[in-house]
Design an enzyme around this catalytic site. Structure first.
Site, mmCIF file in Angstrom:
data_model
loop_
_atom_site.group_PDB
_atom_site.id
_atom_site.type_symbol
_atom_site.label_atom_id
_atom_site.label_comp_id
_atom_site.label_asym_id
_atom_site.label_seq_id
_atom_site.Cartn_x
_atom_site.Cartn_y
_atom_site.Cartn_z
ATOM 1 N N GLU A 51 -0.833 7.328 2.529
ATOM 2 C CA GLU A 51 -1.643 7.600 3.717
ATOM 3 C C GLU A 51 -0.890 8.549 4.641
ATOM 4 O O GLU A 51 0.300 8.354 4.859
ATOM 5 C CB GLU A 51 -1.962 6.310 4.483
ATOM 6 C CG GLU A 51 -3.003 6.576 5.559
ATOM 7 C CD GLU A 51 -3.317 5.359 6.434
ATOM 8 O OE1 GLU A 51 -4.376 5.347 7.044
ATOM 9 O OE2 GLU A 51 -2.492 4.441 6.507
ATOM 10 N N GLY A 66 6.225 1.702 9.684
ATOM 11 C CA GLY A 66 6.639 0.302 9.727
ATOM 12 C C GLY A 66 6.238 -0.370 8.435
ATOM 13 O O GLY A 66 6.995 -1.094 7.808
ATOM 14 N N MET A 85 2.750 -0.188 5.140
ATOM 15 C CA MET A 85 1.547 0.475 4.639
ATOM 16 C C MET A 85 0.705 -0.533 3.873
ATOM 17 O O MET A 85 1.193 -1.211 2.984
ATOM 18 C CB MET A 85 1.962 1.653 3.737
ATOM 19 C CG MET A 85 0.789 2.374 3.099
ATOM 20 S SD MET A 85 -0.333 3.082 4.342
ATOM 21 C CE MET A 85 -1.903 2.907 3.486
ATOM 22 N N GLU A 86 -0.594 -0.569 4.218
ATOM 23 C CA GLU A 86 -1.498 -1.645 3.772
ATOM 24 C C GLU A 86 -2.084 -1.476 2.383
ATOM 25 O O GLU A 86 -3.147 -2.022 2.101
ATOM 26 C CB GLU A 86 -2.642 -1.765 4.778
ATOM 27 C CG GLU A 86 -3.615 -0.586 4.816
ATOM 28 C CD GLU A 86 -3.326 0.491 5.840
ATOM 29 O OE1 GLU A 86 -4.231 1.255 6.183
ATOM 30 O OE2 GLU A 86 -2.164 0.564 6.316
ATOM 31 N N ASN A 87 -1.432 -0.727 1.481
ATOM 32 C CA ASN A 87 -1.996 -0.537 0.134
ATOM 33 C C ASN A 87 -2.636 -1.834 -0.350
ATOM 34 O O ASN A 87 -2.027 -2.900 -0.271
ATOM 35 C CB ASN A 87 -0.896 -0.143 -0.857
ATOM 36 C CG ASN A 87 0.059 0.864 -0.285
ATOM 37 O OD1 ASN A 87 -0.342 1.950 0.089
ATOM 38 N ND2 ASN A 87 1.323 0.491 -0.167
ATOM 39 N N HIS A 131 -0.914 -7.481 10.872
ATOM 40 C CA HIS A 131 -1.584 -6.176 10.982
ATOM 41 C C HIS A 131 -1.968 -5.661 9.589
ATOM 42 O O HIS A 131 -3.123 -5.299 9.341
ATOM 43 C CB HIS A 131 -0.638 -5.188 11.675
ATOM 44 C CG HIS A 131 -1.179 -3.802 11.859
ATOM 45 N ND1 HIS A 131 -1.622 -3.340 13.076
ATOM 46 C CD2 HIS A 131 -1.349 -2.770 10.986
ATOM 47 C CE1 HIS A 131 -2.041 -2.079 12.942
ATOM 48 N NE2 HIS A 131 -1.881 -1.708 11.676
ATOM 49 N N GLU A 132 -1.000 -5.654 8.677
ATOM 50 C CA GLU A 132 -1.266 -5.091 7.344
ATOM 51 C C GLU A 132 -2.283 -5.933 6.580
ATOM 52 O O GLU A 132 -3.114 -5.398 5.841
ATOM 53 C CB GLU A 132 0.032 -4.978 6.531
ATOM 54 C CG GLU A 132 1.114 -4.115 7.190
ATOM 55 C CD GLU A 132 0.638 -2.750 7.643
ATOM 56 O OE1 GLU A 132 -0.229 -2.156 6.983
ATOM 57 O OE2 GLU A 132 1.144 -2.256 8.677
ATOM 58 N N HIS A 148 -5.817 -5.239 7.528
ATOM 59 C CA HIS A 148 -6.308 -4.019 6.876
ATOM 60 C C HIS A 148 -6.931 -4.302 5.504
ATOM 61 O O HIS A 148 -7.704 -3.484 5.007
ATOM 62 C CB HIS A 148 -5.160 -3.037 6.645
ATOM 63 C CG HIS A 148 -4.880 -2.126 7.798
ATOM 64 N ND1 HIS A 148 -5.848 -1.382 8.432
ATOM 65 C CD2 HIS A 148 -3.699 -1.800 8.408
ATOM 66 C CE1 HIS A 148 -5.281 -0.648 9.385
ATOM 67 N NE2 HIS A 148 -3.986 -0.881 9.391
#
Length: 886
Positions: free
Chosen positions: A145, A279, A281-283, A315-316, A319
C-alpha cells in the site's frame, strides 16, 4: 456550493487509470525466492476478461524485468504471442502489444518475470535480523500500500480492480513461507527447496496481497469463532508476542460481534518485521508490523508501549472489515479506511481496557493533533481529489487518520451508539467484497436514523478546516443567553473566507454535566438561552470534546471555567481542552499569551494523565519560545515548571507499585519527563541524584526493577545532560546489547541530550552509520529537542549531509523523509531562521514531501509571529514567573 455535492460531481475527471478493456478475475502467482541473491523469479497466470477487442493493453509494473508474455483465449489451444513490450517509467506501466487482436471474453495472460528483493521497505523487500545462532540473517516481506504491488509482480494495481489470488512460494527448505491464506500443500523439491501452495483468496485489492519468507517462531490460539490467530517473530523474540496474541483474539471476537459479520478468512497471522517504514500494514490475513508495534514484554513493558501495541493491533484488525472486505473505490476516499480504523482502534482498545479511558485520551491525542494540523492553510479536506495514485502518499497524514476519526466520533455523538452500529452493519452487508465511496456510508446512516447525515457531514469532509465558535453571554438570575458566532479558524490568526459548518454544540452547566444539551448550529450567528440554577454557574461548550472545533470564551466565562477546572468540576477532557484551545488562540493572536499562562497556573493540583499531557504541551510551547529570548527568563520559567511538578513527583516517585493503574503509570512518565527537562542541575540536585542512582542500577547492574519503565528514557536524558563521555559510552553499549527494540528506542529518545556539541554531532553521524533507517529520525529529534545548541547542530548537520540522507531514503516511503523534515526544522523560529529553512528547501526540492514542507514552514511562521508578541509580553520578565504557582 451546497455540501454533499461532492458525491455527485464527476470525481473521476483527471484521474490517471488503466483502460478497462481487459480486467483481471484471478491471479495464479508462483514465485521462486532466492534470498541469498536478493532476487526471485515469477510465473504468473492471470485469468482475465476482454470486454473490448484490442491488440494492446497496459498494466502496472515497476522495476521488474519481464521475460515472456502470451495470451490464450478460453477454449483455444493456440496462444497469441506478444510482439512488443513497452515500459512507461513515468506511470509505472507496461504495455503488451500482441501479434493479433485479443477476442472478446475470457482468457489467460501468462507472464514470466524476474524481480529484485530491494532494501527500500517497499514492494517485495529484504530486511536483516539476528538469527537464533547469533548471526545476521535475511528475510523477505512485502509492503504494497498504496502502489507497490506493481514492484513485486505485474498487475492491475488499483483498489477497484479486485480479483482472487492463488499464491505459491518456492523457498529454501528451512525457511517459513506465509501469505494471506492458509498453506494447503508443502512439497520438498530436490536442491534444498520447498514449494508451498496457499489456498485461493476471496476477491481483494492488490495492495492487500502479502508474502513473508524467513526464520520465524510463532504462538497460536483460536478465537471463540474458530479463527486461528498466530503471531510470528524473529527467533528468540517470541516471548514478547503473548500480549498481542491475546489482544488479537479478543478484539477479533469483539469485531465479529460489533459488525455482526464474521471475519471472513480461516486464519489471521500477525508478524513482526525488523525493517518497516510504517507502523503496520493490514494485509488481509497476514498483517505486518514494525517490531516495536507488535512485540512488548507483558511484565516489564511500559504502559505507553502496551497501549501503543493495543492501538495498532486494534487498528489493523478493524481494517480486515473496513478496507479489506469493503474497500474505497479510489484513493480520494482513503479517509474511509484510515479515519474509520482510527476511530475503531479507540473503540476496540476501550472495550479491552476500559480502565485506560481511551476516549478521554483520544481528545488530547487524535483530536488535538487533528486540530493543530487542520488549522493550517496548507491542510486539505478529508476527501481530497487524487489524479495520480502517487499523490496519495501525501494524504497518509493526520487529516485522513485523526481528523477522519474525530469527525466519525462527532457523528457517533449525534447518531447515538445503536443507530451508529446498525448503519455500519447495513453498509458492511451491502458492500462486502466490493468498493464504495463516502456517500455510501452516509446513506446507510441516513436510512437508519432519518437524520440529514450527508448534508451535515459534507461540511466536515468536503471542505478543509474547522470553525472557531466565539461566545459572549448575557446573564439573568435564572438563565444565560449565549451569542454565538462561527468563523473558519486559521492557526496564524488570518481571516479565511466565510465558509460555514453544521456544528453539533453540546453545552453543559454544573447541573447538566452528565446530560449536556445538543444544539445544531447552522448559521454564522445564533443566539441560545440556557437555564441556570445559580446566577454564577459556568457554561462549557463542546462538553466532552466530541465536536471538531475550538471555542473562544469571553474573559469572564473563561475565568469561571478556570475555577471549575481547579475544583475538578469539569471532566478531564474538558479541563485539557481549555488549555489546548487557549494555546491555539494565543498562537493565532486571538488572546494574549499571558492568559494561557495564568490559566495554566490554575492546574497546580492537577493529577489526571490526560490533563497533564495538555499541560506538557503548553509547557513545551512556552519553553521553546523563551529559549529563543533569554537564558535568565528560561531559568525562571524552569523554576515555575518545577513548582508545578515537584508535589506530584514526591507523591508518585520513580518506582511503580502493583496497586496503581495504567494511567497512574502514564502520569509518572509525563511528570518525570517534565522534571528531567526543566530541573536545574544544582538547585534540583536531589532529582539528579535519584536519576544517577537509577541509571547505575539499569546500566551497571542490569537491574530494571528499581525504576518504572515509563521513566527510563527521561532519566537517561537527565543523567546524560549532567554527565559526559563516560555516561554517553555507557548508553551506547546499553543500546548495542539490547535485544528488545523498545530498549533501543529509549536510547534514541535520550542520546541527543549529550552535553557537548562534539557529542551531539557524533550522535547524528552514529544514527546514519548504525541505526536502522526507520529509526534515524528519532535520534535527530532527540538532538534537536536538547535545547538551542541541539536545534542549530541538527539543522547544520542535515544540510551538510543532505545528499547522503536523500540517497538513503531515495526509494523509501516519503513518510520517512517527512519525519526528518519535521524534526530538523523544529524550533527554527527566528525570522532569519525561517527564511533560511524556506530557501534551503527551495534550492533542494523534495517533490513527494512538498505538502509536509509547506505545512512545516507555515507552523514556523506562526511561531515566529507569536515569538514577536511574547517579546512585548510580561513573559520575558523573570519576576513574572516567580509570582506564579507559589
Amino acid at each position: 456550493s451546497t455540501w454533499g455535492e461532492y458525491s455527485t460531481m464527476d470525481k473521476a475527471k483527471g484521474r490517471v487509470l488503466l483502460p478497462s478493456d481487459v480486467t483481471p478475475i484471478k491471479y495464479e502467482l508462483d514465485l521462486d525466492v532466492d534470498l541469498g541473491n536478493h532476487r526471485y523469479t515469477g510465473d504468473e497466470r492471470v485469468h482475465c476478461t476482454v470486454s473490448r477487442a484490442t491488440k494492446a493493453f497496459s498494466i502496472h509494473s515497476k522495476e521488474i524485468y519481464i521475460k515472456n508474455v502470451s495470451f490464450t483465449p478460453d477454449g483455444s489451444s493456440e496462444s497469441i504471442a506478444v510482439e512488443q513490450i513497452n515500459y512507461n517509467v513515468r506511470y509505472c506501466t507496461v504495455e503488451f502489444v500482441f501479434a493479433s487482436e485479443l477476442p472478446l471474453g475470457a482468457g489467460i495472460l501468462k507472464i514470466e518475470f524476474v524481480g529484485e528483493l530491494n532494501n527500500q521497505m517497499a514492494g517485495f523487500y529484504r530486511s536483516s535480523y539476528t538469527g537464533a545462532d547469533g548471526t545476521k540473517k535475511l528475510m523477505a516481506s512485502t509492503q504494497f500500500e498504496p502502489i507497490d504491488a506493481r514492484r513485486a509482480f505485474p498487475c492491475w494495481d488499483e483498489p477497484s480492480a479486485k480479483a482472487t489470488f492463488a499464491v505459491t512460494l518456492t523457498v529454501d527448505a528451512h525457511l517459513t513461507a506465509l501469505s494471506n491464506m492458509p498453506e494447503v500443500e508443502s512439497t520438498f523439491l530436490g536442491n534444498n527447496k520447498r514449494r508451498v501452495v496457499f489456498a485461493e483468496s476471496p476477491k481483494m485489492s492488490t495492495y492487500l496481497v502479502a508474502f513473508c519468507v524467513g526464520e520465524f517462531e510463532y504462538l497460536q490460539r483460536t478465537t471463540k469463532n474458530g479463527v486461528v490467530v498466530r503471531v510470528f517473530a524473529p527467533p528468540k523474540k517470541i516471548s514478547l508476542a503473548r500480549f498481542s496474541l491475546d489482544l488479537g483474539c479478543r478484539v477479533l471476537d469483539f469485531y465479529d460481534e460489533f459488525f455482526q459479520l464474521k471475519y471472513p478468512l480461516p486464519k489471521l497471522d500477525m508478524i513482526a518485521i525488523p525493517e518497516f517504514a510504517m507502523g503496520a500494514m493490514e494485509n488481509w490475513g497476514l498483517v505486518t508490523y514494525r517490531e516495536v508495534d507488535l512485540l512488548v514484554d507483558s511484565k516489564s513493558g511500559s504502559s505507553q508501549h502496551k497501549q501503543r501495541v493495543c492501538a495498532v493491533v486494534a487498528h489493523e484488525l478493524a481494517h480486515q472489515w473496513f478496507g479489506n472486505l469493503v474497500t474505497m473505490a479510489w484513493w480520494d476516499d482513503l479517509w474511509l479506511n484510515e479515519g474509520f480504523a482510527s476511530w475503531m482502534e479507540t473503540c476496540g482498545s476501550d472495550f479491552l481496557f476500559p480502565e485506560w479511558k481511551c476516549w478521554e485520551q483520544f481528545t488530547v491525542d487524535d483530536l488535538g493533533s487533528a486540530l493543530r494540523l487542520d488549522a493550517l492553510q496548507t491542510s486539505h479536506p478529508i476527501q481530497v481529489p487524487i489524479a495520480h495514485a502517487e499523490e496519495v502518499e501525501q494524504v497518509f497524514d493526520g487529516i485522513s487518520y485523526s481528523k477522519g476519526a474525530s469527525v466519525i466520533r462527532m457523528l457517533h455523538s449525534v447518531l447515538g451508539h445503536d443507530h451508529f452500529r446498525k448503519g455500519l452493519q447495513q453498509y458492511m452487508l451491502r458492500h462486502a467484497y466490493g468498493n464504495t465511496e463516502t456517500y455510501h456510508l452516509w446513506q446507510a446512516w441516513e436510512q437508519v436514523s432519518g437524520k440529514p447525515i450527508q448534508q451535515m457531514m459534507g461540511s466536515w469532509t468536503e471542505q478543509m478546516g474547522f470553525p472557531l465558535v466565539t461566545v459572549k453571554e448575557t446573564r439573568t438570575a435564572t438563565s444565560v443567553t449565549l451569542e454565538l458566532e462561527q468563523h473558519w479558524f486559521l492557526a496564524d490568526g488570518s481571516d479565511g473566507d466565510d465558509r460555514l459548518w453544521l456544528i453539533p454544540l453540546l453545552i453543559a452547566t454544573p447541573e447538566t454535566v452528565d446530560q449536556p444539551s445538543l444544539h445544531l448550529m447552522k448559521q454564522s450567528k445564533e443566539t441560545i438561552t440556557i437555564p441556570l440554577q445559580h446566577a454564577n454557574d459556568w457554561v462549557k461548550l463542546n462538553a466532552g470534546q466530541s465536536g471538531v472545533y475550538r471555542v473562544n470564551y469571553s474573559a469572564e466565562m473563561l475565568q469561571r471555567l478556570a475555577e471549575a477546572a481547579k475544583a475538578k468540576q469539569l471532566s478531564a477532557e474538558d479541563r485539557a481542552a481549555l488549555l489546548h484551545d487557549a494555546l491555539a488562540l494565543a498562537r493565532a493572536g486571538k488572546i494574549e499569551i499571558v492568559q494561557v499562562v495564568q490559566l495554566l497556573s490554575a492546574y497546580q493540583y492537577e493529577n489526571s494523565y490526560v490533563v497533564w499531557s495538555a499541560i506538557e504541551l503548553v509547557i513545551s510551547a512556552v519553553s521553546g519560545l523563551l529559549a529563543k529570548l533569554s537564558a535568565d527568563t528560561s531559568r525562571s520559567f524552569d523554576r515555575f515548571v518545577m513548582r508545578l511538578t515537584r508535589p506530584l513527583l514526591q507523591k508518585i516517585g520513580w518506582e511503580s507499585n502493583d496497586s496503581e493503574g495504567h494511567l497512574e503509570k502514564m502520569l509518572r512518565g509525563i511528570v518525570i519527563s517534565c522534571a528531567s527537562s526543566h530541573c536545574d542541575l544544582e538547585t534540583d540536585a536531589d532529582v539528579v541524584a535519584v536519576a544517577r542512582e537509577k541509571f547505575t542500577a539499569i546500566i551497571v547492574e542490569n537491574d530494571h526493577t528499581k525504576v518504572a519503565s515509563e521513566v527510563i528514557a527521561s532519566l537517561f536524558r537527565l543523567v546524560l545532560r549532567a554527565g559526559g563521555d563516560a555516561e554517553y559510552d555507557q548508553l551506547l553499549s546499553y543500546h548495542d546489547k539490547a535485544t528488545d527494540h523498545s530498549h533501543k528506542q529509549r536510547v534514541y529518545a535520550a542520546i541527543g541530550s549529550a552535553p557537548t556539541a562534539a557529542l551531539k554531532r557524533k550522535t547524528l553521524l552514529w544514527a546514519l552509520d548504525h541505526v536502522k533507517v526507520q529509526d534515524q529520525s528519532y535520534v535527530f529529534s532527540s538532538v534537536n529537542a536538547s535545547g538551542s545548541a541541539g536545534i542549530a547542530i541538527t539543522w547544520e548537520f542535515y544540510k551538510d549531509n543532505f545528499a547522503r540522507i536523500k540517497a538513503i531514503l531515495a526509494k523509501a516511503s516519503s513518510s520517512l523523509m517527512d519525519s526528518f523534515i519535521t524534526v530538523v526544522s523544529r524550533g527554527r523560529i527566528l525570522p532569519e531562521e525561517v527564511i533560511e529553512v524556506e530557501q534551503f528547501f527551495k534550492a533542494n526540492p523534495l517533490p513527494s514531501s512538498e505538502r509536509r514542507i509547506s505545512q512545516m514552514l507555515e507552523s514556523l511562521r506562526t511561531s515566529s509571529a507569536l515569538l514577536n508578541r511574547v517579546q512585548q509580553s510580561p513573559l520575558v520578565n523573570g519576576a513574572f514567573w516567580d509570582t506564579l504557582a507559589q
